[in-house]
Scaffold this active site. Structure first.
Site, PDB file in Angstrom:
ATOM      1  N   CYS A   1       0.861  -1.179   0.000  1.00 18.22           N
ATOM      2  CA  CYS A   1       0.000   0.000   0.000  1.00 18.22           C
ATOM      3  C   CYS A   1       0.899   1.231   0.000  1.00 18.22           C
ATOM      4  CB  CYS A   1      -0.961  -0.013   1.186  1.00 18.22           C
ATOM      5  SG  CYS A   1      -0.143  -0.106   2.789  1.00 18.22           S
ATOM      6  N   THR A   2       0.342   2.405   0.205  1.00 24.25           N
ATOM      7  CA  THR A   2       1.115   3.642   0.063  1.00 24.25           C
ATOM      8  C   THR A   2       2.286   3.716   1.033  1.00 24.25           C
ATOM      9  OG1 THR A   2      -0.895   4.783  -0.634  1.00 24.25           O
ATOM     10  CG2 THR A   2       0.974   6.153   0.020  1.00 24.25           C
TER      11      THR A   2
END
EC number: 1.14.-.-
Length: 371
Positions: free
Chosen positions: A262-263
């Site tokens: 994810c980010t």
């Protein structure tokens, strides 16, 4: 008398002007002032543990006080920091008040979410103020080991300061399922640094196996950037992941090596735990998320495209070699720019090229607005 933390702003070639902001404790007492010395029971050189004890007495939690920092010689520049920490918090409301007071006094904006399981923060401002914020936040026992990620930007990239207490610091809709102790999430995936990820991919390849990349973000984020051949679940929000995992769509992956990403890493902390709980046998998570991977390999590794970010920047690239993999919903031209539909009652966030976005008539959902 107020105590000030100097900071510097470049005024022109060869000139630097010193600015300042007040240094205060989280309970509102100004450090260094006569009022502050009386309230804290001593002069500013009071030992840090004593100052922390004073805060604890005021809030019944060990929240650290701001410290005076030596003058900085840095020019006036802005930065954004992103971090999270999973740790038990006995009184989230007290930590919320402390974080808000700290950010307001340092002139920072951004979003901070606090729960009984930890903190999730993205804030921006003048670099000296941001460094002071990080230093002070790390003095809280549960936040000492937080991994802070820096990027370009500043306070202007956020409309305001938002500091809230919620049931979850990432809203998966499973607050009772997540287990957290002083070491972080219990029962999650194995953490992999970017270099370790490459070694895993190569080892599995030599063994005749294949690593599956599993996107832990909202589906639309993957439209402009993702790991090569990644599985992108059909989710509009993180609340949809449990439904997706329980649907049986991904049962064939339960015996395969799965790397979640994810980010910045926080969503994968929860997602990998949910996957382990549902019988996925070999689950990993990219430590530090796409941000750390991009810092290490830019666009010369397994990542393709741009990274979606939840502020005014909307997206960022790790180098000039970044591919544009997104397509305009109108004409299919390459783009990484999300725009809101021009219909005031719709405002759906969608990919548009510059030409289509320039005209309100074409800056509309091509199949008609749902609203």
């Amino acid at each position: 008398m107020r105590v000030f933390q100097p900071r510097h702003k470049q005024q022109g070639p060869g000139s630097v002007r010193t600015l300042a902001y007040a240094i205060v404790t989280p309970n509102g007492v100004e450090r260094g002032s006569r009022r502050g010395r009386r309230a804290l029971g001593g002069p500013f050189r009071q030992p840090p543990d004593t100052a922390t004890a004073d805060c604890a007495a005021a809030w019944s939690v060990p929240v650290p006080a701001l410290r005076f920092a030596p003058p900085s010689t840095l020019k006036y520049v802005n930065r954004i920091v992103l971090f999270y920490g999973f740790t038990p918090i006995a009184d989230p409301e007290a930590v919320r008040l402390w974080q808000r007071a700290l950010c307001e006094k340092l002139g920072l904006t951004g979003r901070i979410i606090i729960s009984k399981d930890g903190i999730n923060a993205t804030v921006g401002g003048e670099i000296g103020a941001v460094k002071q914020y990080v230093k002070t936040t790390r003095e809280y026992k549960g936040f000492r080991g937080i991994d802070v990620k820096w990027s370009d930007g500043g306070a202007e990239d956020f409309p305001r300061l938002s500091v809230k207490v919620r049931e979850e610091i990432v809203s998966f809709g499973a607050p009772g399922e997540l287990k957290v102790d002083e070491n972080g999430v219990v029962g999650g995936g194995t953490h992999l640094a970017p270099e370790e990820l490459h070694r895993l991919v190569e080892e599995k390849k030599q063994a005749g196996d294949e690593v599956v990349f599993f996107d832990g973000r909202n589906g639309f984020e993957a439209q402009i950037g993702r790991f090569k051949d990644a599985v992108v679940p059909d989710v509009a929000t993180t609340h949809d992941f449990i439904r997706e995992l329980d649907s049986g769509k991904y049962d064939a992956l339960k015996d395969k090596p799965v790397v979640t990403y994810c980010t910045g890493g926080i969503r994968c902390e929860v997602l990998s735990s949910l996957m382990v709980n549902r019988g996925f046998k070999e689950v990993y998570q990219l430590d530090g998320g796409i941000v750390r991977y991009g810092e290490a390999f830019k666009d010369q590794g397994l990542w393709e495209g741009s990274l979606y970010v939840f502020d005014k920047r909307m997206h960022l690239e790790f180098s000039d070699d970044a591919k544009t993999i997104g397509q305009c919903v109108r004409c299919e031209a390459p783009t990484s720019k999300f725009e809101n539909c021009s219909n005031p009652s719709c405002r759906t966030l969608t990919l548009y090229c510059a030409d289509c976005a320039s005209d309100p008539a074409t800056l509309r959902c091509p199949d008609g607005c749902a609203a």
